[in-house]
Enzyme design. Structure first.
Site, PDB file in Angstrom:
ATOM      1  N   LYS A  17       0.858  -1.190   0.000  1.00 14.64           N
ATOM      2  CA  LYS A  17       0.000   0.000   0.000  1.00 14.64           C
ATOM      3  C   LYS A  17       0.887   1.231   0.000  1.00 14.64           C
ATOM      4  CE  LYS A  17      -3.976   2.047   2.371  1.00 14.64           C
ATOM      5  NZ  LYS A  17      -4.939   1.884   3.487  1.00 14.64           N
ATOM      6  N   ASP A 112     -15.798   1.132   8.998  1.00 17.20           N
ATOM      7  CA  ASP A 112     -15.766   1.218   7.529  1.00 17.20           C
ATOM      8  C   ASP A 112     -15.879  -0.179   6.926  1.00 17.20           C
ATOM      9  OD1 ASP A 112     -15.694   2.503   5.100  1.00 17.20           O
ATOM     10  OD2 ASP A 112     -13.507   2.554   4.983  1.00 17.20           O
TER      11      ASP A 112
END
EC number: 2.7.11.1
Length: 626
Positions: A17, A112
């Site tokens: 990432k 989330d």
């Protein structure tokens, strides 16, 4: 951006990432989420949550190295199938609830949970990612208040959209939205045109989109309980896990708590021994890093080698022949039959009997070969032991050594190898020799010139003094867009384009040649801190500034493959990777340089060039001998 990468030392693929530093500095929200995600993933460990392996920092980017989920994103699977079967959705929802229950027990609220944050591993199990919006009050000492409006509106609970006080039950609502999406392929609450006020009113009124008729009543009952708009009536995560629909036809183990830390007895001793004896890591450092679950290169090497060992053992248990095609060569078979000595003894006795019969057949007088043609058999009908031509006899004699080497092949003895580095095969082919243990690096030595050895003395002394136990930095091709071209480390190589988490064929994953190793230069820093820098491309290269990772560097050529996973191969490391909790982005103004011993060249007396007339010779003793 999330990209697929390759860990060079182990050969295993990882997910990387990438976070741009410029955006992180401009937006404190990004910096806060980055710090929070790294810290939470180091505290949490669960089979349905992705494992954070390493955290790296370069001049322009941060990198979070995580385990790769080859199954791709669950969103793509739903898009391809339109919807999931009820038994498959039950499996995924149960695994998601187990992961969230583990988070809630640790005091973490994800906030989330959506289909895009659910990945699938190679065994088709759920892996939860993205903890940037998670709330961890009471653990890290700071948190967003439980009134912050965050997450995706389509998955957010009504109390969160209304900016009211909320708690961990907002994750239970999000699980219900994910369950509806798996069973139907759509969202339960939609409004056109989009409006938060209208969406909230639909949630409060329980105005859910119609459900298909194929869904069972038990699944509908579970879904409506999860999508209860009143948080007081909504079940908590433990009550949701006890739902009857989730436990129907469930034959797994009962629910048990999963420890956030690996116990000492659960360590893979073979991997730890390999890292300490073969790769040069200190045994106590490896143990401490693994038990504390601290993201660094040592932890990454341990997990990647352990996963590689597990895959190897699983493949060993698979059948040798699939679809009438043998996928394992004779070297693999010899390794396999070491486990069964009785079968080897039987094969050995049969091979000796066959050899005795062949020797008796060769003892037949050659007068039989000179008999009339009328008594001979045709060439195509001649037995293998009695050939009528001299050519096949020579071929049979020349292949005697091959029959001896493979006719009584013993798995307890060495395999005969040809001069070309290949071994003989029963099928008269040449099979390349492969190491039986894929974790042991093969040491390759190259002879370097004398001039390169002098440079290697200087480079080797500095490497031994610093003894960095982490990895090297990237070099950028285009300084305008560092995220597109940077790679966090020479131990990690970026493969292909940004990942979409969709399953791809292995042939589509190609290595992108975006690295220029000639431009990197190691820093003379402390072993616990070494920043990534980029040398000026216009400056000429010198032996002192030559990078150990350069193809022209002798230290890189000597052990290019033997020490890839070892800490001696490490050159530099960012401030970010060596963080502790709360120290990920801490500024450090001073770089302590260790005082090492002076190189040998500085302690030697200066050398002076001698002219031809400088030395005097007495030629009186040589008269008469010319």
């Amino acid at each position: 951006k999330v990209r697929e990468g390759l860990h060079v030392g182990t050969g295993e693929k990882v997910a990387v990432k990438v976070i741009d530093k410029k955006k992180a500095k401009k937006d404190t929200y990004v910096t806060k989420n980055l710090r929070r995600e790294g810290q939470i993933q180091q505290m949490i460990r669960h089979p349905n949550i992705t494992q954070l392996l390493d955290i790296l920092e370069t001049e322009n980017s941060y990198y979070l190295v995580m385990e790769l989920c080859p199954g791709g994103n669950l969103m793509h699977k739903i898009y391809e199938k339109k919807r999931l079967e009820e038994h498959e959705a039950r499996k995924y929802i149960r695994q998601l609830i187990l992961a969230v229950e583990h988070l809630h027990r640790a005091g973490v609220v994800h906030r989330d949970l959506k289909i895009e944050n659910l990945l699938l591993d190679e065994n088709n199990n759920i892996k939860l990612i993205d903890f940037g919006l998670s709330n961890c009050a009471g653990i890290l000492g700071y948190s967003d208040p439980f009134s912050t409006q965050c997450g995706s509106p389509a998955y957010a609970a009504p109390e969160l959209l209304a900016r009211k006080k909320y708690g961990p039950k907002v994750d239970v609502w999000s699980i219900g939205v994910n369950m509806y999406a798996m069973l139907t392929g759509t969202l339960p609450f939609t409004v056109e045109p989009f409006s938060l006020r209208a969406l909230y009113q639909k949630m409060v009124d329980k105005d859910m989109n119609p459900l298909p008729t194929h869904i069972s009543p038990a699944a509908i009952s579970c879904l409506r309980s999860l999508l209860e708009p009143d948080p007081l009536k909504r079940p908590n995560i433990q009550q949701a896990l006890a739902n009857r629909w989730l436990n129907d036809n469930y034959h797994g183990k009962g629910h048990h708590t999963f420890p956030n830390r690996i116990h000492l007895e659960d360590l893979s001793q073979s991997v730890v021994l390999h890292m300490s004896e073969k790769l040069g890591y200190k045994h106590s450092d490896v143990i401490n890093v693994i038990l504390s679950n601290r993201a660094c290169h040592t932890l990454a090497v341990y997990f990647l080698l352990n996963w590689k060992l597990e895959h190897y053992l699983v493949n060993m248990r698979k059948p040798d022949i699939n679809d009438n095609v043998c996928h394992k060569n004779q070297f693999h078979q010899s390794e396999k039959y070491k486990m069964n000595k009785n079968s080897y003894e039987e094969r050995r006795s049969k091979d000796l009997e066959k050899r005795g019969e062949q020797q008796q057949q060769r003892a037949i007088p050659r007068k039989l070969e000179k008999c009339s043609p009328s008594h001979r058999q045709s060439t195509c009908l001649t037995p293998q032991g009695h050939s009528s031509s001299k050519g096949p006899i020579k071929e049979r004699r020349s292949s005697k050594s091959e029959r001896e080497s493979f006719g009584g092949l013993s798995p307890f003895h060495e395999v005969r190898i040809t001069k070309t580095g290949c071994m003989n095969s029963c099928s008269l082919e040449y099979l390349e020799i492969q190491s039986p243990d894929p974790r042991t690096p093969k040491i390759m030595r190259r002879q370097d010139s004398h001039s390169q050895e002098t440079v290697n003395v200087n480079m080797g002394s500095r490497i031994r003094e610093t003894h960095l136990n982490v990895v090297r930095s990237f070099e950028s091709v285009n300084r305008e867009d560092q995220i597109e071209s940077l790679s966090p480390n020479h131990q990690y190589r970026v493969l292909g384009s940004p990942m979409s988490f969709s399953p791809r064929h292995s042939s589509e994953r190609t290595l992108s040649p975006i690295f220029h190793f000639d431009n990197t230069s190691p820093l003379k820093g402390h072993s616990n801190q070494a920043s990534f820098t980029y040398d000026d491309k216009s400056s000429p290269s010198s032996p002192e500034s030559m990078s150990p990772t350069s193809p022209h560097s002798p230290s890189c050529n000597n052990n290019i493959s033997g020490n890839l996973g070892s800490p001696n191969c490490v050159r530099s490391r960012g401030r970010f990777p060596m963080m502790g909790i709360g120290q990920m982005l801490r500024k450090r103004n001073q770089v302590v340089s260790p005082k090492g011993e002076k190189p040998l060249e500085t302690r030697m007396p200066p050398l002076h060039q001698m002219s031809p007339g400088y030395a005097s010779f007495n030629s009186s003793d040589m008269n008469g001998f010319c």
